[in-house]
Design an enzyme around this catalytic site. Structure first.
Site, PDB file in Angstrom:
ATOM      1  N   ASN A 100       0.018  -4.161   5.289  1.00  0.00           N
ATOM      2  CA  ASN A 100       0.002  -3.489   6.585  1.00  0.00           C
ATOM      3  C   ASN A 100       1.113  -4.012   7.484  1.00  0.00           C
ATOM      4  OD1 ASN A 100      -2.248  -2.217   5.592  1.00  0.00           O
ATOM      5  ND2 ASN A 100      -3.708  -3.545   6.670  1.00  0.00           N
ATOM      6  N   VAL A 101       1.600  -3.120   8.323  1.00  0.00           N
ATOM      7  CA  VAL A 101       2.707  -3.467   9.232  1.00  0.00           C
ATOM      8  C   VAL A 101       2.206  -3.513  10.684  1.00  0.00           C
ATOM      9  CG1 VAL A 101       4.451  -2.490   7.685  1.00  0.00           C
ATOM     10  CG2 VAL A 101       3.389  -1.014   9.421  1.00  0.00           C
ATOM     11  N   ASP A 102       0.856  -3.492  10.846  1.00  0.00           N
ATOM     12  CA  ASP A 102       0.286  -3.310  12.188  1.00  0.00           C
ATOM     13  C   ASP A 102       0.012  -4.606  12.945  1.00  0.00           C
ATOM     14  OD1 ASP A 102      -2.770  -2.330  10.464  1.00  0.00           O
ATOM     15  OD2 ASP A 102      -2.155  -4.340  11.086  1.00  0.00           O
ATOM     16  N   HIS A 117       5.256  -5.794   3.576  1.00  0.00           N
ATOM     17  CA  HIS A 117       6.043  -4.579   3.848  1.00  0.00           C
ATOM     18  C   HIS A 117       6.655  -4.588   5.244  1.00  0.00           C
ATOM     19  CE1 HIS A 117       3.564  -2.328   0.546  1.00  0.00           C
ATOM     20  NE2 HIS A 117       4.402  -3.217   0.063  1.00  0.00           N
ATOM     21  N   CYS A 125      18.663  -4.942  12.411  1.00  0.00           N
ATOM     22  CA  CYS A 125      19.938  -4.226  12.353  1.00  0.00           C
ATOM     23  C   CYS A 125      20.172  -3.700  10.929  1.00  0.00           C
ATOM     24  CB  CYS A 125      21.082  -5.177  12.760  1.00  0.00           C
ATOM     25  SG  CYS A 125      22.684  -4.369  12.686  1.00  0.00           S
ATOM     26  N   GLY A 184      -9.308  -2.887   1.007  1.00  0.00           N
ATOM     27  CA  GLY A 184      -8.716  -1.745   1.712  1.00  0.00           C
ATOM     28  C   GLY A 184      -7.375  -1.310   1.194  1.00  0.00           C
ATOM     29  N   ASN A 210     -13.765  -1.808  -1.398  1.00  0.00           N
ATOM     30  CA  ASN A 210     -13.202  -0.468  -1.229  1.00  0.00           C
ATOM     31  C   ASN A 210     -14.322   0.528  -1.508  1.00  0.00           C
ATOM     32  OD1 ASN A 210     -11.717   1.947  -1.472  1.00  0.00           O
ATOM     33  ND2 ASN A 210      -9.902   0.801  -2.144  1.00  0.00           N
ATOM     34  N   PRO A 211     -14.520   1.502  -0.601  1.00  0.00           N
ATOM     35  CA  PRO A 211     -15.571   2.491  -0.898  1.00  0.00           C
ATOM     36  C   PRO A 211     -15.281   3.270  -2.185  1.00  0.00           C
ATOM     37  CG  PRO A 211     -14.826   2.679   1.389  1.00  0.00           C
ATOM     38  CD  PRO A 211     -13.907   1.728   0.706  1.00  0.00           C
TER      39      PRO A 211
HETATM   40  N1  APR Z   1     -12.709  -0.356   4.147  1.00  0.00           N
HETATM   41  C1  APR Z   1     -12.209  -0.623   2.905  1.00  0.00           C
HETATM   42  N2  APR Z   1     -11.392   0.219   2.219  1.00  0.00           N
HETATM   43  C2  APR Z   1     -11.090   1.391   2.826  1.00  0.00           C
HETATM   44  C3  APR Z   1     -11.574   1.756   4.104  1.00  0.00           C
HETATM   45  C4  APR Z   1     -12.415   0.823   4.762  1.00  0.00           C
HETATM   46  N3  APR Z   1     -12.908   1.097   5.990  1.00  0.00           N
HETATM   47  N4  APR Z   1     -11.088   2.995   4.418  1.00  0.00           N
HETATM   48  C5  APR Z   1     -10.313   3.374   3.378  1.00  0.00           C
HETATM   49  N5  APR Z   1     -10.329   2.425   2.422  1.00  0.00           N
HETATM   50  C6  APR Z   1      -9.597   2.391   1.145  1.00  0.00           C
HETATM   51  C7  APR Z   1      -9.312   3.723   0.525  1.00  0.00           C
HETATM   52  O1  APR Z   1     -10.358   4.073  -0.381  1.00  0.00           O
HETATM   53  C8  APR Z   1      -8.013   3.443  -0.228  1.00  0.00           C
HETATM   54  O2  APR Z   1      -8.273   2.991  -1.557  1.00  0.00           O
HETATM   55  O3  APR Z   1      -8.334   1.837   1.475  1.00  0.00           O
HETATM   56  C9  APR Z   1      -7.365   2.312   0.550  1.00  0.00           C
HETATM   57  C10 APR Z   1      -6.129   2.736   1.339  1.00  0.00           C
HETATM   58  O4  APR Z   1      -5.160   3.086   0.386  1.00  0.00           O
HETATM   59  P1  APR Z   1      -3.724   3.622   0.871  1.00  0.00           P
HETATM   60  O5  APR Z   1      -3.912   4.656   1.900  1.00  0.00           O
HETATM   61  O6  APR Z   1      -2.944   3.928  -0.375  1.00  0.00           O
HETATM   62  O7  APR Z   1      -3.060   2.372   1.616  1.00  0.00           O
HETATM   63  P2  APR Z   1      -2.392   1.093   0.956  1.00  0.00           P
HETATM   64  O8  APR Z   1      -3.057   0.714  -0.326  1.00  0.00           O
HETATM   65  O9  APR Z   1      -2.311   0.064   1.999  1.00  0.00           O
HETATM   66  O10 APR Z   1      -0.902   1.632   0.632  1.00  0.00           O
HETATM   67  C11 APR Z   1       0.014   0.681   0.161  1.00  0.00           C
HETATM   68  O11 APR Z   1       1.772   2.326   0.382  1.00  0.00           O
HETATM   69  O12 APR Z   1       2.704   4.018   1.639  1.00  0.00           O
HETATM   70  C12 APR Z   1       2.832   2.687   1.285  1.00  0.00           C
HETATM   71  O13 APR Z   1       3.864   1.024   2.541  1.00  0.00           O
HETATM   72  C13 APR Z   1       2.723   1.805   2.494  1.00  0.00           C
HETATM   73  O14 APR Z   1       1.729  -0.389   2.647  1.00  0.00           O
HETATM   74  C14 APR Z   1       1.505   0.948   2.211  1.00  0.00           C
HETATM   75  C15 APR Z   1       1.385   1.005   0.697  1.00  0.00           C
END
Ligand code: APR
Length: 243
Positions: A100-102, A117, A125, A184, A210-211
């Site tokens: 996460n970048v947040d 990331h 720059c 997540g 993860n759900p």
């Molecule tokens: N608690 C736990 N897991 C959750 C929740 C929650 N409240 N809500 C959603 N999820 C899960 C979803 O089921 C999914 O598997 O979190 C996951 C989010 O997956 P992505 O949207 O693919 O995000 P992420 O894995 O962080 O993506 C990785 O991809 O686009 C690039 O750079 C971006 O850092 C990002 C990278």
């Protein structure tokens, strides 16, 4: 019976805990994920917004999209999932390897956070090594660095390598832990998705929160099909009860 029952003993014996987190842990803070049903990549073309080619072709569009995301992120608050990760530091050594970048892990109080990331709160720059935290008020288009080149969001775009020192530090942290919580993240994006196997190869217990299942669910010692904020506080009590 705690959802972490099957791994409780190993949790209590753990010396070094590592979290690998993704957009899902921030979803309950109102920050959209990327691949869920309301994910960012469902409604936006990542190739037009999150690659160096996209930025070179249309810097204003990319800059504006990140400025928009940043506004939402700056008004978001850490949720009980982030808070539990930070709280765990009171009981055991914790490192967070986040995609996460947040910046929400840091704002929740986690002190060992590696941003794989990059950070949306920072610009850098496009040619020299200047970088800065972004002030809240942003110009509408990419400002220029003192060296004359354009500034860009300090995030890792698709097709870009992670900074070498960040990646080697992440690999060594993953190799040195005995308990890893993968929370997540869809584990769709490399090289971050290699970290759980690296930990497992070095004898760590793997827990997925993860759900939904992920491509690496079968490698996990325990898969908790719950949201982060629902179960991570329970993990803290598992560690608390060992003191
Ligand atoms: N608690 C736990 N897991 C959750 C929740 C929650 N409240 N809500 C959603 N999820 C899960 C979803 O089921 C999914 O598997 O979190 C996951 C989010 O997956 P992505 O949207 O693919 O995000 P992420 O894995 O962080 O993506 C990785 O991809 O686009 C690039 O750079 C971006 O850092 C990002 C990278």
């Amino acid at each position: 019976m705690s959802v972490f029952g099957p791994v409780l003993e190993r949790a209590r014996a753990a010396k070094r805990v590592v979290f690998v987190t993704g957009a899902g842990i921030s979803q309950e803070s109102g920050i959209p994920t990327f691949r869920g049903e309301d994910g960012l990549w469902r409604n936006h073309d990542a190739m037009k917004l999150a690659t160096i080619g996209a930025f070179e072709e249309n810097p204003g569009l990319v800059w504006e999209w990140y400025a928009d995301r940043r506004k939402n992120i700056l008004s978001a608050l850490p949720n009980p999932g982030h808070a539990a990760v930070a709280e765990l530091e009171r009981h055991v050594s914790v490192s967070v390897l986040t995609q996460n970048v947040d910046g929400l892990h840091q704002r929740a109080g986690s002190s060992e956070v590696l941003e794989l990331h990059g950070s949306i709160i920072r610009t850098r720059c496009t040619s020299c090594d200047f970088a800065q935290e972004i002030p809240s008020g942003l110009p509408g288009s990419p400002p220029l660095c003192g060296c004359g080149s354009m500034l860009r969001p300090d995030v890792v775009w698709f097709g870009e390598e992670l900074p070498q020192e960040v990646w080697s530090e992440a690999m060594s942290i993953a190799s040195g832990c005995d308990f890893m919580v993968v929370a997540g993240t869809s584990l769709e994006v490399s090289p971050a998705n290699m970290l759980p196997l690296q930990a497992k190869r070095n004898g760590a217990t793997l827990v997925e929160i993860n759900p939904d299942p992920t491509p690496m669910s079968s490698e996990m010692d325990l898969a908790v099909r719950e949201k982060c904020s629902a179960c991570l506080p329970e993990l803290v009590s598992a560690f608390e009860s060992r003191n």
